[in-house]
Design an enzyme around this catalytic site. Structure first.
Site, PDB file in Angstrom:
ATOM      1  N   HIS A   1       4.279   0.866   1.499  1.00 55.29           N
ATOM      2  CA  HIS A   1       2.971   0.279   1.821  1.00 55.29           C
ATOM      3  C   HIS A   1       2.721  -1.053   1.096  1.00 55.29           C
ATOM      4  CE1 HIS A   1       1.317   3.502   4.295  1.00 55.29           C
ATOM      5  NE2 HIS A   1       2.026   4.300   3.548  1.00 55.29           N
TER       6      HIS A   1
ATOM      7  N   ARG B   1      -2.248  -1.087  -0.369  1.00 57.18           N
ATOM      8  CA  ARG B   1      -2.503  -2.171   0.595  1.00 57.18           C
ATOM      9  C   ARG B   1      -3.599  -3.114   0.114  1.00 57.18           C
ATOM     10  NH1 ARG B   1       0.442  -2.090   5.267  1.00 57.18           N
ATOM     11  NH2 ARG B   1       1.715  -0.223   5.344  1.00 57.18           N
TER      12      ARG B   1
ATOM     13  N   SER C   1       6.750  -3.283  -5.901  1.00 58.83           N
ATOM     14  CA  SER C   1       6.060  -2.126  -5.332  1.00 58.83           C
ATOM     15  C   SER C   1       7.083  -1.000  -5.189  1.00 58.83           C
ATOM     16  CB  SER C   1       5.419  -2.468  -3.990  1.00 58.83           C
ATOM     17  OG  SER C   1       4.472  -1.471  -3.646  1.00 58.83           O
TER      18      SER C   1
ATOM     19  N   SER D   1       5.381   8.538   4.587  1.00 58.03           N
ATOM     20  CA  SER D   1       5.221   9.931   4.145  1.00 58.03           C
ATOM     21  C   SER D   1       3.869  10.499   4.553  1.00 58.03           C
ATOM     22  CB  SER D   1       5.393  10.033   2.631  1.00 58.03           C
ATOM     23  OG  SER D   1       6.738   9.815   2.289  1.00 58.03           O
ATOM     24  N   CYS D   2       2.881   9.617   4.688  1.00 53.97           N
ATOM     25  CA  CYS D   2       1.546  10.064   5.119  1.00 53.97           C
ATOM     26  C   CYS D   2       1.634  10.752   6.489  1.00 53.97           C
ATOM     27  CB  CYS D   2       0.583   8.882   5.216  1.00 53.97           C
ATOM     28  SG  CYS D   2       0.704   7.699   3.866  1.00 53.97           S
TER      29      CYS D   2
HETATM   30  P1  FAD Z   1       6.417   4.040  -2.359  1.00 61.08           P
HETATM   31  O1  FAD Z   1       5.905   4.585  -1.079  1.00 61.08           O
HETATM   32  O2  FAD Z   1       6.635   4.982  -3.485  1.00 61.08           O
HETATM   33  O3  FAD Z   1       7.812   3.346  -2.025  1.00 61.08           O
HETATM   34  C1  FAD Z   1       8.542   2.616  -2.946  1.00 61.08           C
HETATM   35  C2  FAD Z   1       9.788   2.083  -2.255  1.00 61.08           C
HETATM   36  O4  FAD Z   1      10.484   1.250  -3.169  1.00 61.08           O
HETATM   37  C3  FAD Z   1      10.742   3.192  -1.846  1.00 61.08           C
HETATM   38  O5  FAD Z   1      11.095   3.010  -0.502  1.00 61.08           O
HETATM   39  C4  FAD Z   1      11.912   3.020  -2.796  1.00 61.08           C
HETATM   40  O6  FAD Z   1      13.171   3.376  -2.201  1.00 61.08           O
HETATM   41  C5  FAD Z   1      11.861   1.535  -3.092  1.00 61.08           C
HETATM   42  N1  FAD Z   1      12.440   1.176  -4.391  1.00 61.08           N
HETATM   43  C6  FAD Z   1      12.165   1.750  -5.590  1.00 61.08           C
HETATM   44  N2  FAD Z   1      12.827   1.128  -6.571  1.00 61.08           N
HETATM   45  C7  FAD Z   1      13.535   0.128  -5.972  1.00 61.08           C
HETATM   46  C8  FAD Z   1      14.420  -0.866  -6.467  1.00 61.08           C
HETATM   47  N3  FAD Z   1      14.708  -0.966  -7.776  1.00 61.08           N
HETATM   48  N4  FAD Z   1      14.984  -1.735  -5.585  1.00 61.08           N
HETATM   49  C9  FAD Z   1      14.678  -1.647  -4.255  1.00 61.08           C
HETATM   50  N5  FAD Z   1      13.864  -0.720  -3.739  1.00 61.08           N
HETATM   51  C10 FAD Z   1      13.285   0.155  -4.594  1.00 61.08           C
HETATM   52  N6  FAD Z   1      -1.614   7.989   1.068  1.00 61.08           N
HETATM   53  C11 FAD Z   1      -2.704   7.760   1.861  1.00 61.08           C
HETATM   54  O7  FAD Z   1      -3.443   6.790   1.639  1.00 61.08           O
HETATM   55  N7  FAD Z   1      -2.988   8.594   2.911  1.00 61.08           N
HETATM   56  C12 FAD Z   1      -2.218   9.672   3.209  1.00 61.08           C
HETATM   57  O8  FAD Z   1      -2.494  10.399   4.175  1.00 61.08           O
HETATM   58  C13 FAD Z   1      -1.101   9.949   2.392  1.00 61.08           C
HETATM   59  N8  FAD Z   1      -0.294  11.025   2.648  1.00 61.08           N
HETATM   60  C14 FAD Z   1       0.820  11.224   1.898  1.00 61.08           C
HETATM   61  C15 FAD Z   1       1.649  12.309   2.211  1.00 61.08           C
HETATM   62  C16 FAD Z   1       2.814  12.537   1.480  1.00 61.08           C
HETATM   63  C17 FAD Z   1       3.693  13.711   1.831  1.00 61.08           C
HETATM   64  C18 FAD Z   1       3.165  11.651   0.407  1.00 61.08           C
HETATM   65  C19 FAD Z   1       4.418  11.848  -0.380  1.00 61.08           C
HETATM   66  C20 FAD Z   1       2.332  10.579   0.086  1.00 61.08           C
HETATM   67  C21 FAD Z   1       1.156  10.360   0.826  1.00 61.08           C
HETATM   68  N9  FAD Z   1       0.291   9.280   0.532  1.00 61.08           N
HETATM   69  C22 FAD Z   1      -0.815   9.055   1.317  1.00 61.08           C
HETATM   70  C23 FAD Z   1       0.556   8.377  -0.611  1.00 61.08           C
HETATM   71  C24 FAD Z   1       1.315   7.127  -0.159  1.00 61.08           C
HETATM   72  O9  FAD Z   1       2.464   7.493   0.551  1.00 61.08           O
HETATM   73  C25 FAD Z   1       1.690   6.302  -1.384  1.00 61.08           C
HETATM   74  O10 FAD Z   1       0.525   6.018  -2.118  1.00 61.08           O
HETATM   75  C26 FAD Z   1       2.353   4.985  -0.960  1.00 61.08           C
HETATM   76  O11 FAD Z   1       3.534   5.258  -0.257  1.00 61.08           O
HETATM   77  C27 FAD Z   1       2.660   4.107  -2.163  1.00 61.08           C
HETATM   78  O12 FAD Z   1       3.316   2.960  -1.720  1.00 61.08           O
HETATM   79  P2  FAD Z   1       4.189   2.068  -2.703  1.00 61.08           P
HETATM   80  O13 FAD Z   1       4.400   0.753  -2.028  1.00 61.08           O
HETATM   81  O14 FAD Z   1       3.599   2.079  -4.055  1.00 61.08           O
HETATM   82  O15 FAD Z   1       5.591   2.798  -2.896  1.00 61.08           O
END
Ligand code: FAD
Length: 452
Positions: free
Chosen positions: A10, A303, A110, A41-42
């Site tokens: 995200h 976001r 992120s 995953s959401c």
């Molecule tokens: P993440 O989604 O954790 O992704 C991080 C990415 O970075 C991953 O793809 C990983 O492979 C990559 N990465 C990590 N380290 C490195 C590196 N060193 N080099 C390159 N790539 C790397 N939120 C809502 O608002 N509504 C919902 O309905 C909701 N439902 C959910 C249901 C489930 C089952 C889960 C697990 C989560 C849910 N969430 C929901 C929460 C939401 O998914 C997370 O808050 C959101 O995905 C966070 O985004 P992010 O960008 O921080 O990182």
């Protein structure tokens, strides 16, 4: 300007589209360590319940969505280090094993979190799964139709645990939902609402194992049970949804981290390194009602942070800090639907914010409308400052979908409205939808002790 983004979820997605839409002359590259780009995953529960077109469709974006705007996306590319002096990152091609140095002018982190398995004996047995990302989604999907799996124990009765419990109950498995605290969703809802949720889970056949302290996972090669201080629960499959670890080990020594490994950011979402920003689950965002940073791991949070970072990425010190988030969410628990925003008694206690609460129950529409015409019970909970009456959180729950009211609470919390504001707010009335006073008017009036 060369902008490198780490992680294609995200935060990374929103950063890339905002950058490409808002600025000319930006060269945007996303590196993603995983193979599949931006699984959402959401949307996993919908996929597991066969309610989507295909697993490949459950994603935030396809690489083409970014490349067509002039950006670049590399999957199977892990960023392993930052060299802040040279303004370079080390990027490892996971398939070939080769590492290259890539220059950046601005770097956006992120990298999110990874679910953790409890560090008790037996944690490395087969059949212990997590519920996040594309690969676990595939494995969980296969387990739903595996007849050898009869008993599923879900550890963690939060949002993700509830989704898992529902998926496996509907797949015909016996589900035990386990938590160390004494209420399902206790970190999300006040007691009057978790009482309703508890009854609903039990009536749908979910066995609740609350206030449990897990001692070990039993089994030789594959898990066969979860042993707690009380007893051993049989389990052919365990879903661990009780805790996460920030993906930040690779940053240690260069980027300041908190003692639990979250990336330390200032109020402008800048790290200690110049031109390096962080967002999403890997940081602790400012909670508006708490007035301090706390875990609010939501896609919505990531976001909004991404949007803020992009808007201010060319300013050394932006005029205004990131305004923070409320933390608004919604979920179905079998036949019930709820939405919650802001603090509740559990989260308020964790961040040392004194609160009072009020529980209010009513019917959705005037009493003369029968259940057969769609009338049903509605439940609310408000969490507020006992002295100033500022609304700090709240939730609504019903079999009817009143989750949009959760966004009304979210707006009230974000704008620091009081119970008095909500009690008198001008909302619509139409007996096809609600009461003469709208539900949240009544909930706030009830909290203030106004006679009706
Ligand atoms: P993440 O989604 O954790 O992704 C991080 C990415 O970075 C991953 O793809 C990983 O492979 C990559 N990465 C990590 N380290 C490195 C590196 N060193 N080099 C390159 N790539 C790397 N939120 C809502 O608002 N509504 C919902 O309905 C909701 N439902 C959910 C249901 C489930 C089952 C889960 C697990 C989560 C849910 N969430 C929901 C929460 C939401 O998914 C997370 O808050 C959101 O995905 C966070 O985004 P992010 O960008 O921080 O990182």
């Amino acid at each position: 300007t060369k902008i490198v983004i780490v992680g294609a979820s995200h935060g990374g997605h929103e950063s890339a589209i905002e950058l490409l839409d808002k600025y000319r002359d930006v060269d945007v590259t996303i590196y993603e360590a995983g193979d599949f780009v931006s699984f959402m995953s959401c949307g996993m529960e919908l996929f597991l319940e066969d309610k989507v077109t295909a697993q490949e469709d459950v994603r935030n974006f396809k690489p083409e969505d970014i490349t067509s705007k002039g950006g670049h996306v590399f999957n199977n590319h892990e960023v392993t280090a930052i060299n802040a002096d040279k303004k370079e990152v080390s990027v490892k091609d996971v398939k070939s094993g080769q590492t290259e140095q890539v220059a950046y002018d601005k770097l956006i982190l992120s990298s999110g979190v990874t679910p953790t398995v409890l560090p008790v004996p037996g944690h490395d047995l087969d059949g212990i799964y997590a519920m996040r990302g594309y690969d676990w989604a595939s494995k969980i999907k296969a387990a739903t139709t595996d007849d050898s799996i009869k008993n599923v124990t879900v550890i963690g009765a939060g949002y993700i645990g509830i989704e898992a419990a529902e998926v496996f109950t509907e797949a015909g498995k016996h589900v035990t939902l386990m938590d160390m605290i004494d209420r399902p969703l206790g970190n999300y809802l006040n007691e009057n609402l978790t009482d309703v949720v508890t009854k609903e889970l039990t009536s749908k056949g979910v066995e609740l194992a609350l206030s449990q302290s897990i001692k070990s996972f039993e089994g030789d090669k594959s898990v066969t049970g979860v042993k707690t201080a009380d007893k051993t629960y049989p389990a052919d499959l365990v879903i661990c949804a009780a805790g996460v670890k920030p993906n930040t080990a690779w940053l240690s020594g260069t980027v300041n981290l908190t003692d639990r490994g979250f990336i330390d950011v200032n109020p402008y979402l800048q790290t200690n390194l110049p031109d390096v920003y962080a967002m999403g689950d890997a940081i602790l965002p400012l909670s508006i009602p708490a007035g301090k940073p706390m875990p609010i791991a939501l896609a919505t949070t990531a976001r909004r942070e991404a949007q803020y970072v992009v808007d201010h990425i060319f300013e050394d010190t932006p005029a205004a800090p990131f305004k923070g988030v409320v933390g608004a969410s919604a979920l179905s628990v079998f036949d019930y639907h709820f939405a919650a925003a802001g603090l509740n008694t559990t989260t308020a206690a964790k961040v040392d914010v004194p609160v009072a609460t009020s529980a209010y129950q009513d019917t959705l529409r005037p009493a003369y409308v029968p259940e057969s015409a769609g009338n049903t019970d509605v439940y609310t909970s408000l969490t507020f400052d006992p002295l100033t009456h500022q609304i700090l959180g709240g939730a609504v729950l019903s079999k009817y979908d009143i989750t949009a009211q959760g966004n009304v609470i979210a707006l009230a919390v974000a704008h620091k409205l009081t119970l008095e504001d909500l009690a008198t707010a001008d909302f619509f009335f139409q007996p096809g939808f609600d009461r003469q006073w709208s539900l949240l008017n009544l909930a706030a009036q009830h909290a203030l002790g106004w006679a009706r």
